[in-house]
Write a protein that holds these residues in place. Sequence first.
Motif, PDB file in Angstrom:
ATOM      1  N   THR A   1       4.755   8.194  -2.676  1.00  0.00           N
ATOM      2  CA  THR A   1       5.304   9.147  -1.710  1.00  0.00           C
ATOM      3  C   THR A   1       5.107  10.577  -2.197  1.00  0.00           C
ATOM      4  O   THR A   1       4.732  11.473  -1.412  1.00  0.00           O
TER       5      THR A   1
ATOM      6  N   LEU B   1      -2.433   2.420   3.013  1.00  0.00           N
ATOM      7  CA  LEU B   1      -2.172   3.838   3.254  1.00  0.00           C
ATOM      8  C   LEU B   1      -3.232   4.719   2.604  1.00  0.00           C
ATOM      9  O   LEU B   1      -3.551   5.796   3.122  1.00  0.00           O
TER      10      LEU B   1
ATOM     11  N   TYR C   1       5.122   8.637  11.318  1.00  0.00           N
ATOM     12  CA  TYR C   1       4.381   8.350  10.089  1.00  0.00           C
ATOM     13  C   TYR C   1       5.316   7.991   8.932  1.00  0.00           C
ATOM     14  O   TYR C   1       5.083   7.017   8.212  1.00  0.00           O
TER      15      TYR C   1
ATOM     16  N   THR D   1       5.766   4.325   7.477  1.00  0.00           N
ATOM     17  CA  THR D   1       5.357   3.983   6.113  1.00  0.00           C
ATOM     18  C   THR D   1       6.313   2.977   5.497  1.00  0.00           C
ATOM     19  O   THR D   1       5.892   2.003   4.863  1.00  0.00           O
TER      20      THR D   1
END
Length: 933
Positions: free
Chosen positions: A208, A257, A652, A656
């Motif tokens: 992240t 991702l 988004y 995620t």
Amino acid sequence: MGKPASAPPPSTKGGPNANPKSETRVQAKKPHDDFTSDGVEDNDVFLLPVSDYQVMLLVTIIGAIVRLFRIYQPTSVVFDEVHFGGFATKYIKGKFFMDVHPPLAKMLIALAGWLAGFNGDFDFKEIGKDYLEPAVPYVSMRLFPAICGILLVPITFLTLKAVGCRTATAALGASLIVFENGLLTQARLILLDSPLVVATAFTALAFTSFTNQHEQGPTKAFDISWWFWLVMTGLGLGITVSIKWVGLFTIAWVGSLTLVQLWVLLGDTKTVTMRIFAKHFMARAFCLIIIPVTFYMAMFAIHFACLSNPGDGDGFMSSEFQATLNNKGMQDVPADVAFGSRVSIRHVNTQGGYLHSHPLMYPTGSQQQQITLYPHKDENNVWLMENQTQPLDVNGVEINGTHVWDNVQNITENYIRNGDVIRLYHLPTHRRLHSHDVRPPVSEQEWQNEVSAYGYEGFPGDANDLFRVEIVKKQSASGEARERLRTLQTKFRLVHIMTGCVLFSHKVKLPEWASEQQEVTCAKGGTIPNSLWYIESNYHPALPSDAEKVNYVNPGFLGKFWELQKVMWKTNAGLVESHAWDSRPESWPILRRGINFWGKNNRQIYLIGNPVIWWSSTLAVVVYIIVKGIAVLRWQRSLNDYSNTTFKRFDYEVGTWVLGWAFHYFPFFLMGRQLFLHHYFPALFFAVLALCQIYDFVTARFPVPGVRENPIVNKVGVVALLAVSATVFALYSPLSYGNAWTKSECQRVKFFDTWDWDCNTFLESYDAYSAINSNPVPSSDAAAISSPKGAVPVANDKDSSNGVISGAPKFEPQGQKVLAREEKVEYRDQDGNLLDEEQVKALEGKVEFKTRYETRTRVIDAAGNEVLMSPDELAAVGVAPPHPDVEGANQETKKALVEDDELPKEASSSKDGEKEAERLVPKPASEGNEATV
């Protein structure tokens, strides 16, 4: 969400008097001409305000208190501590074992025990086995998972801050982790799931933070922070997959991702040249592939270095692998096999061991001598390879005798070749390998024949002793090994001449009358893998000393590593038998049932989550899926919600976490193996993040009138959610800690029948527990509990003045007042006779005393006299009854019975029969089973 990292050109913004239609068109136009994402700020977790770190520290301290509270309780083995504590024992002893999980967390648990002084003598073999008497440093071993559980709290906080959540929202997420009962239970015991979840969470934090740097565009690419978080992501992936293969799901999440990022980079033709794209690609390939793979393999290198001795699990490995273990290697042996060679013959497929016989007969069938597979080297594995006919002298007359092949002149003429018919003579018992049309003792199918040893010394044999050598060329080494028997190099089958069946073995154990050794039969149409054999040891008196010799080829690290991965995969896939506490994935998000970990002394540990946290996080996932579906439908109708930056960030960022939840949840539907509630914990972590992110968008980012501008709304909501979660946590905490509880309180919060802990386990009121001191604080002097020096009084703050035994209700048999319990070491001879002190002193230095941790507690009165009490009276005062064999070996003692104190109290009366009650007894999960021979 906040102001962008760089101001867009003036033409992209509408002024105060701009036309609304023009405003809509401007929002649809991307304000950046590179891969920078809209609405992203630099949320560097190293640059947060001091107040954020203070909040994080406060929540972490609360988490530590919750995790460490009474961590010494219970003082006996719980659930899969049977397996993972046992693995620590084997690491310390260096004994090889095979487990379905990678080694990192198990090695760290073993390291914690070793640093605390654990010498590996405790075996962790059964749930409920006492830790205190043998002085096991179990608290130190539980501290490692507990520390992982504590670290999960600040990691959750920082992860939510890394995506731009408010401090109150981040504190909410961290606190939900603190008050989650299931995560608490796992973090207080010697189990792998707490290290797994914290490793998954660390990977999520690192990726992240990396994504946050990446989305700020070319100005942040390849700077120190960008590289740091990318490397940390790769390290996190390596750590996660080195704990459990569930880490592969985390790799899939990060990988998917990453592909999205590369796709966006590929579409930026203005600032990303092919050279820059290649640089991005190679950086990710190195950090997200090379680093995890290297770390994973390094953990197995340490694993192999620690487990250098033979152990229970080496039987699952190939002979080449076993030869690398201490005392398992062998000297070079002659390669050529001829008539007259003394050989040991080993089975290929099951690694069950050597073709073996011993002077014991089958109790059924032909009642001839047994043939088995035996996993250890032994003289009963030695066979003499004979021709179907005896050799001839110079006059063409047969030479009789077993050892006539020892003095052949030209041994090369007597090599055993493909198609030769041979007999196998068992040298220790003078019988030959034999088969006939008789069913085997266990595998009684028509296509299986019994294999036995038949004959006597001097007996010439009969036609049922004849077997044809059939070399399997594809399995044998190239060259001569495919034409004639060569030690280690040739794989062959033995076809019985009279019946056409093939010498065969499989993973079927014979009963106790054969010491549970592996069954050998002669199978008609037996599969090639189970009918393959090879020669391991070989000796012939006529071979010269300089004859060609061979040995196992050392597989090296890569060979051992790859073989172990295959065995782990095969064993993991084979865990398909049912378990009393298993569950299927569809039941996990709704928390349908849990797992009974431990039950004793009217207390119970039962793995169950906090319903508020589980159901609300599941609801958050469902809400996102519904919103996403509606948004797609609206997009199809040209209602472009994605032109709104805030909604785009919602889609988004929350997407995620939902993607992470899906990757860690749905693959379990494809598995036919045993599954348990704790397999859902990584997915639960992502669901909690999704819940907090949705809450943050609703209360702090979406333009809800009177909400976004009012931070107090966000904080009040956080306090309300935490109050509810903490209250529910407290209600179910007795099941997490193993604390005292009452039947009425248990039944009040047991909303569903599928929550199958037994409320009858608990007492009617807390007053009934008041005299029970079941929470002794362990210390390094725990062994003093069984000190041989005399009586050890057990104090009780409430009742010691009244002379009542600690841990017992008030009970005074025969008018006597019980003051203390005397626990001491008793010495007995091999027949179970009690030795007095003089006899013990006389034997000191002459015999070896072996300690058996079998407790017999004597209750004494004020005068020091033993109070004779029945088992029921002993139970009434909280004293364990004597071990069944305390008065000497009792031949009627059953080995496999479950101790009464391991059964939930009144379980039989609350269920429909004994089988149902037995099902509720805590059992270790088979997924942790070590491979044993």
